[in-house]
Design an enzyme around this catalytic site. Structure first.
Site, PDB file in Angstrom:
ATOM      1  N   GLY A 118       0.829  -1.208   0.000  1.00  0.00           N
ATOM      2  CA  GLY A 118       0.000   0.000   0.000  1.00  0.00           C
ATOM      3  C   GLY A 118       0.857   1.248   0.000  1.00  0.00           C
ATOM      4  O   GLY A 118       0.537   2.253   0.626  1.00  0.00           O
ATOM      5  N   GLY A 162      -0.437   4.998  -1.034  1.00  0.00           N
ATOM      6  CA  GLY A 162      -1.433   5.720  -0.246  1.00  0.00           C
ATOM      7  C   GLY A 162      -0.847   6.918   0.477  1.00  0.00           C
ATOM      8  O   GLY A 162       0.347   7.213   0.386  1.00  0.00           O
ATOM      9  N   GLN A 163      -1.706   7.590   1.259  1.00  0.00           N
ATOM     10  CA  GLN A 163      -1.319   8.838   1.922  1.00  0.00           C
ATOM     11  C   GLN A 163      -0.143   8.635   2.884  1.00  0.00           C
ATOM     12  O   GLN A 163       0.836   9.377   2.844  1.00  0.00           O
ATOM     13  CB  GLN A 163      -2.526   9.407   2.677  1.00  0.00           C
ATOM     14  CG  GLN A 163      -2.279  10.790   3.261  1.00  0.00           C
ATOM     15  CD  GLN A 163      -3.390  11.271   4.178  1.00  0.00           C
ATOM     16  OE1 GLN A 163      -4.211  10.481   4.631  1.00  0.00           O
ATOM     17  NE2 GLN A 163      -3.421  12.551   4.460  1.00  0.00           N
ATOM     18  N   ASP A 165       2.002  -1.851  -4.495  1.00  0.00           N
ATOM     19  CA  ASP A 165       0.599  -1.454  -4.434  1.00  0.00           C
ATOM     20  C   ASP A 165      -0.154  -2.231  -5.505  1.00  0.00           C
ATOM     21  O   ASP A 165       0.455  -2.978  -6.283  1.00  0.00           O
ATOM     22  CB  ASP A 165       0.439   0.063  -4.633  1.00  0.00           C
ATOM     23  CG  ASP A 165      -0.731   0.611  -3.814  1.00  0.00           C
ATOM     24  OD1 ASP A 165      -1.861   0.090  -3.968  1.00  0.00           O
ATOM     25  OD2 ASP A 165      -0.527   1.553  -3.018  1.00  0.00           O
ATOM     26  N   ILE A 166      -1.463  -1.985  -5.566  1.00  0.00           N
ATOM     27  CA  ILE A 166      -2.297  -2.752  -6.490  1.00  0.00           C
ATOM     28  C   ILE A 166      -2.272  -2.169  -7.907  1.00  0.00           C
ATOM     29  O   ILE A 166      -2.694  -2.796  -8.867  1.00  0.00           O
ATOM     30  CB  ILE A 166      -3.744  -2.832  -5.941  1.00  0.00           C
ATOM     31  CG1 ILE A 166      -4.501  -3.996  -6.570  1.00  0.00           C
ATOM     32  CG2 ILE A 166      -4.466  -1.503  -6.061  1.00  0.00           C
ATOM     33  CD1 ILE A 166      -5.754  -4.396  -5.840  1.00  0.00           C
ATOM     34  N   ASP A 168      -1.393  -7.486  -4.904  1.00  0.00           N
ATOM     35  CA  ASP A 168      -2.709  -7.438  -4.286  1.00  0.00           C
ATOM     36  C   ASP A 168      -2.544  -7.938  -2.848  1.00  0.00           C
ATOM     37  O   ASP A 168      -2.161  -9.087  -2.621  1.00  0.00           O
ATOM     38  CB  ASP A 168      -3.682  -8.340  -5.062  1.00  0.00           C
ATOM     39  CG  ASP A 168      -5.095  -8.308  -4.491  1.00  0.00           C
ATOM     40  OD1 ASP A 168      -5.284  -7.771  -3.374  1.00  0.00           O
ATOM     41  OD2 ASP A 168      -6.015  -8.824  -5.152  1.00  0.00           O
ATOM     42  N   TYR A 209     -14.542   0.264   9.534  1.00  0.00           N
ATOM     43  CA  TYR A 209     -13.107   0.512   9.650  1.00  0.00           C
ATOM     44  C   TYR A 209     -12.651   0.308  11.094  1.00  0.00           C
ATOM     45  O   TYR A 209     -11.674  -0.389  11.365  1.00  0.00           O
ATOM     46  CB  TYR A 209     -12.807   1.942   9.184  1.00  0.00           C
ATOM     47  CG  TYR A 209     -11.360   2.360   9.298  1.00  0.00           C
ATOM     48  CD1 TYR A 209     -10.364   1.716   8.569  1.00  0.00           C
ATOM     49  CD2 TYR A 209     -10.990   3.422  10.128  1.00  0.00           C
ATOM     50  CE1 TYR A 209      -9.031   2.117   8.664  1.00  0.00           C
ATOM     51  CE2 TYR A 209      -9.664   3.831  10.224  1.00  0.00           C
ATOM     52  CZ  TYR A 209      -8.693   3.170   9.490  1.00  0.00           C
ATOM     53  OH  TYR A 209      -7.384   3.564   9.594  1.00  0.00           O
ATOM     54  N   LYS A 255     -10.126  -2.560  12.775  1.00  0.00           N
ATOM     55  CA  LYS A 255      -8.937  -2.194  13.545  1.00  0.00           C
ATOM     56  C   LYS A 255      -8.975  -2.791  14.952  1.00  0.00           C
ATOM     57  O   LYS A 255      -7.957  -3.261  15.465  1.00  0.00           O
ATOM     58  CB  LYS A 255      -8.773  -0.671  13.600  1.00  0.00           C
ATOM     59  CG  LYS A 255      -8.437  -0.035  12.249  1.00  0.00           C
ATOM     60  CD  LYS A 255      -7.152  -0.586  11.670  1.00  0.00           C
ATOM     61  CE  LYS A 255      -6.759   0.068  10.363  1.00  0.00           C
ATOM     62  NZ  LYS A 255      -5.578  -0.566   9.750  1.00  0.00           N
TER      63      LYS A 255
END
Length: 317
Positions: free
Chosen positions: A9, A12-13, A35-36, A53, A143, A147
């Site tokens: 990932g 991402g941010q 990443d994907i 993935d 979410y 977590k």
């Protein structure tokens, strides 16, 4: 011998900034980004990059063997606001990806894992002020549920299989380098972009919604500090509370007006308001400060200075 790191990932941010920082420390050849897709071409072209993935165990395992990976940072996730639109997709990605990396470590294919948790593990029954490390957790978002469950599995794998997994409960994160990724605290990034573009912002949270926030540099610093701590310093294997500062949309607007006096903000709360209402206003992170000497560096006006000056520079670059 230097660590060989895989970031899942990475586009991402958080993943993108973490990738650059880890490459600065360990060298490009020792940090594999994945990443994907190729969405972030700047990052893709900055060093070794693999399409992976996070839900495909076989491809993760092959990548780890190919690059002799010993440390994984699992940053792939569907965040709070997006997760409410696609609940089963969020559950599947957030949980399966975690099981895959935990099982790689259980099988001794990798030695160390970082997995991010979030203030989303808390809920409306959690004490809102100075939320302690151990407290009631009744999250109201998919979410947050992923977590909370993930924290329990991390602790379980550490206790049962001696997996060296480390985690932080990130607050809302603010960065000028990447656009937000579908979270409830995204207003605190969008507001700076709009302040420079239009000198106004319509906020999707009410003016007095106080949430724990942090500048991205502090979050990256905390992540690396935790991952480089000696194992005996890491006393919490579910996830550490992490705190920078807390503020409201009204306070951030006032901070912006110190530089842009004509800035206007209006408020139109949407479905994200209910999510924000279920989260703490401030976090007690004394365990992180005591166990591995965590401390934050950025207050609200520092963040505003960084965001406005860097976004202004970026737009003229």
């Amino acid at each position: 011998m230097s660590e060989k790191i895989l970031i899942i990932g990475a586009c991402g941010q958080i993943g993108s900034e973490l990738t650059y920082k880890l490459r600065e420390i360990y060298g490009n050849q020792n940090v594999i980004a994945s990443d994907i897709n190729y969405n972030n071409l700047e990052l893709v072209n900055s060093g070794t990059f693999e399409i992976i993935d996070a839900m495909d165990y076989a491809s993760l395992k092959i990548c780890c063997e190919k690059h002799n990976i010993d440390t994984i940072y699992l940053m792939a996730a569907i965040l709070s606001a997006t997760g409410e639109k696609y609940p089963m997709k969020a559950w599947d990605l957030n949980m399966q990806s975690l099981f895959h990396v935990l099982n790689l470590a259980k099988a001794k294919a990798v030695k160390k894992i970082f997995w991010p948790s979030s203030i989303a593990v808390f809920g409306p029954t959690t004490p809102k002020q100075d939320t302690p490390q151990r407290t009631v957790m009744e999250p109201t978002t998919v979410y947050g549920i992923t977590k909370q469950v993930g924290e329990r599995w991390c602790e379980y794998y550490h206790e049962k299989y001696d997996v060296d997994v480390r985690s932080l409960r990130y607050p809302g994160l603010i960065s000028w380098k990447t656009l937000p990724g579908g979270g409830t605290t995204d207003y605190a990034v969008e507001i700076y972009h709009e302040a420079l573009k239009t000198n106004s912002y319509e906020c999707f949270l009410s003016e007095d919604t106080e949430l724990p926030m942090m500048y991205m540099d502090d979050a990256i610093d905390a992540t690396i500090k935790l991952m480089t701590a000696n194992p005996e310093q890491v006393k919490i294997r579910s996830s550490y509370n992490l705190s920078g500062i807390s503020f409201t949309p009204k306070q951030i607007a006032n901070s912006i007006r110190k530089q842009l006096p004509e800035f206007k903000i209006t408020y139109k709360p949407d479905f994200r308001q209910n999510i924000a209402n279920s989260w703490p206003s401030s976090i007690n992170d004394s365990n992180a400060r005591e166990d591995w000497n965590w401390k934050h560096n950025f207050d609200l006006d520092n963040i505003t200075n960084q965001m406005l000056s860097n976004l202004k520079y970026k737009s003229t670059d």
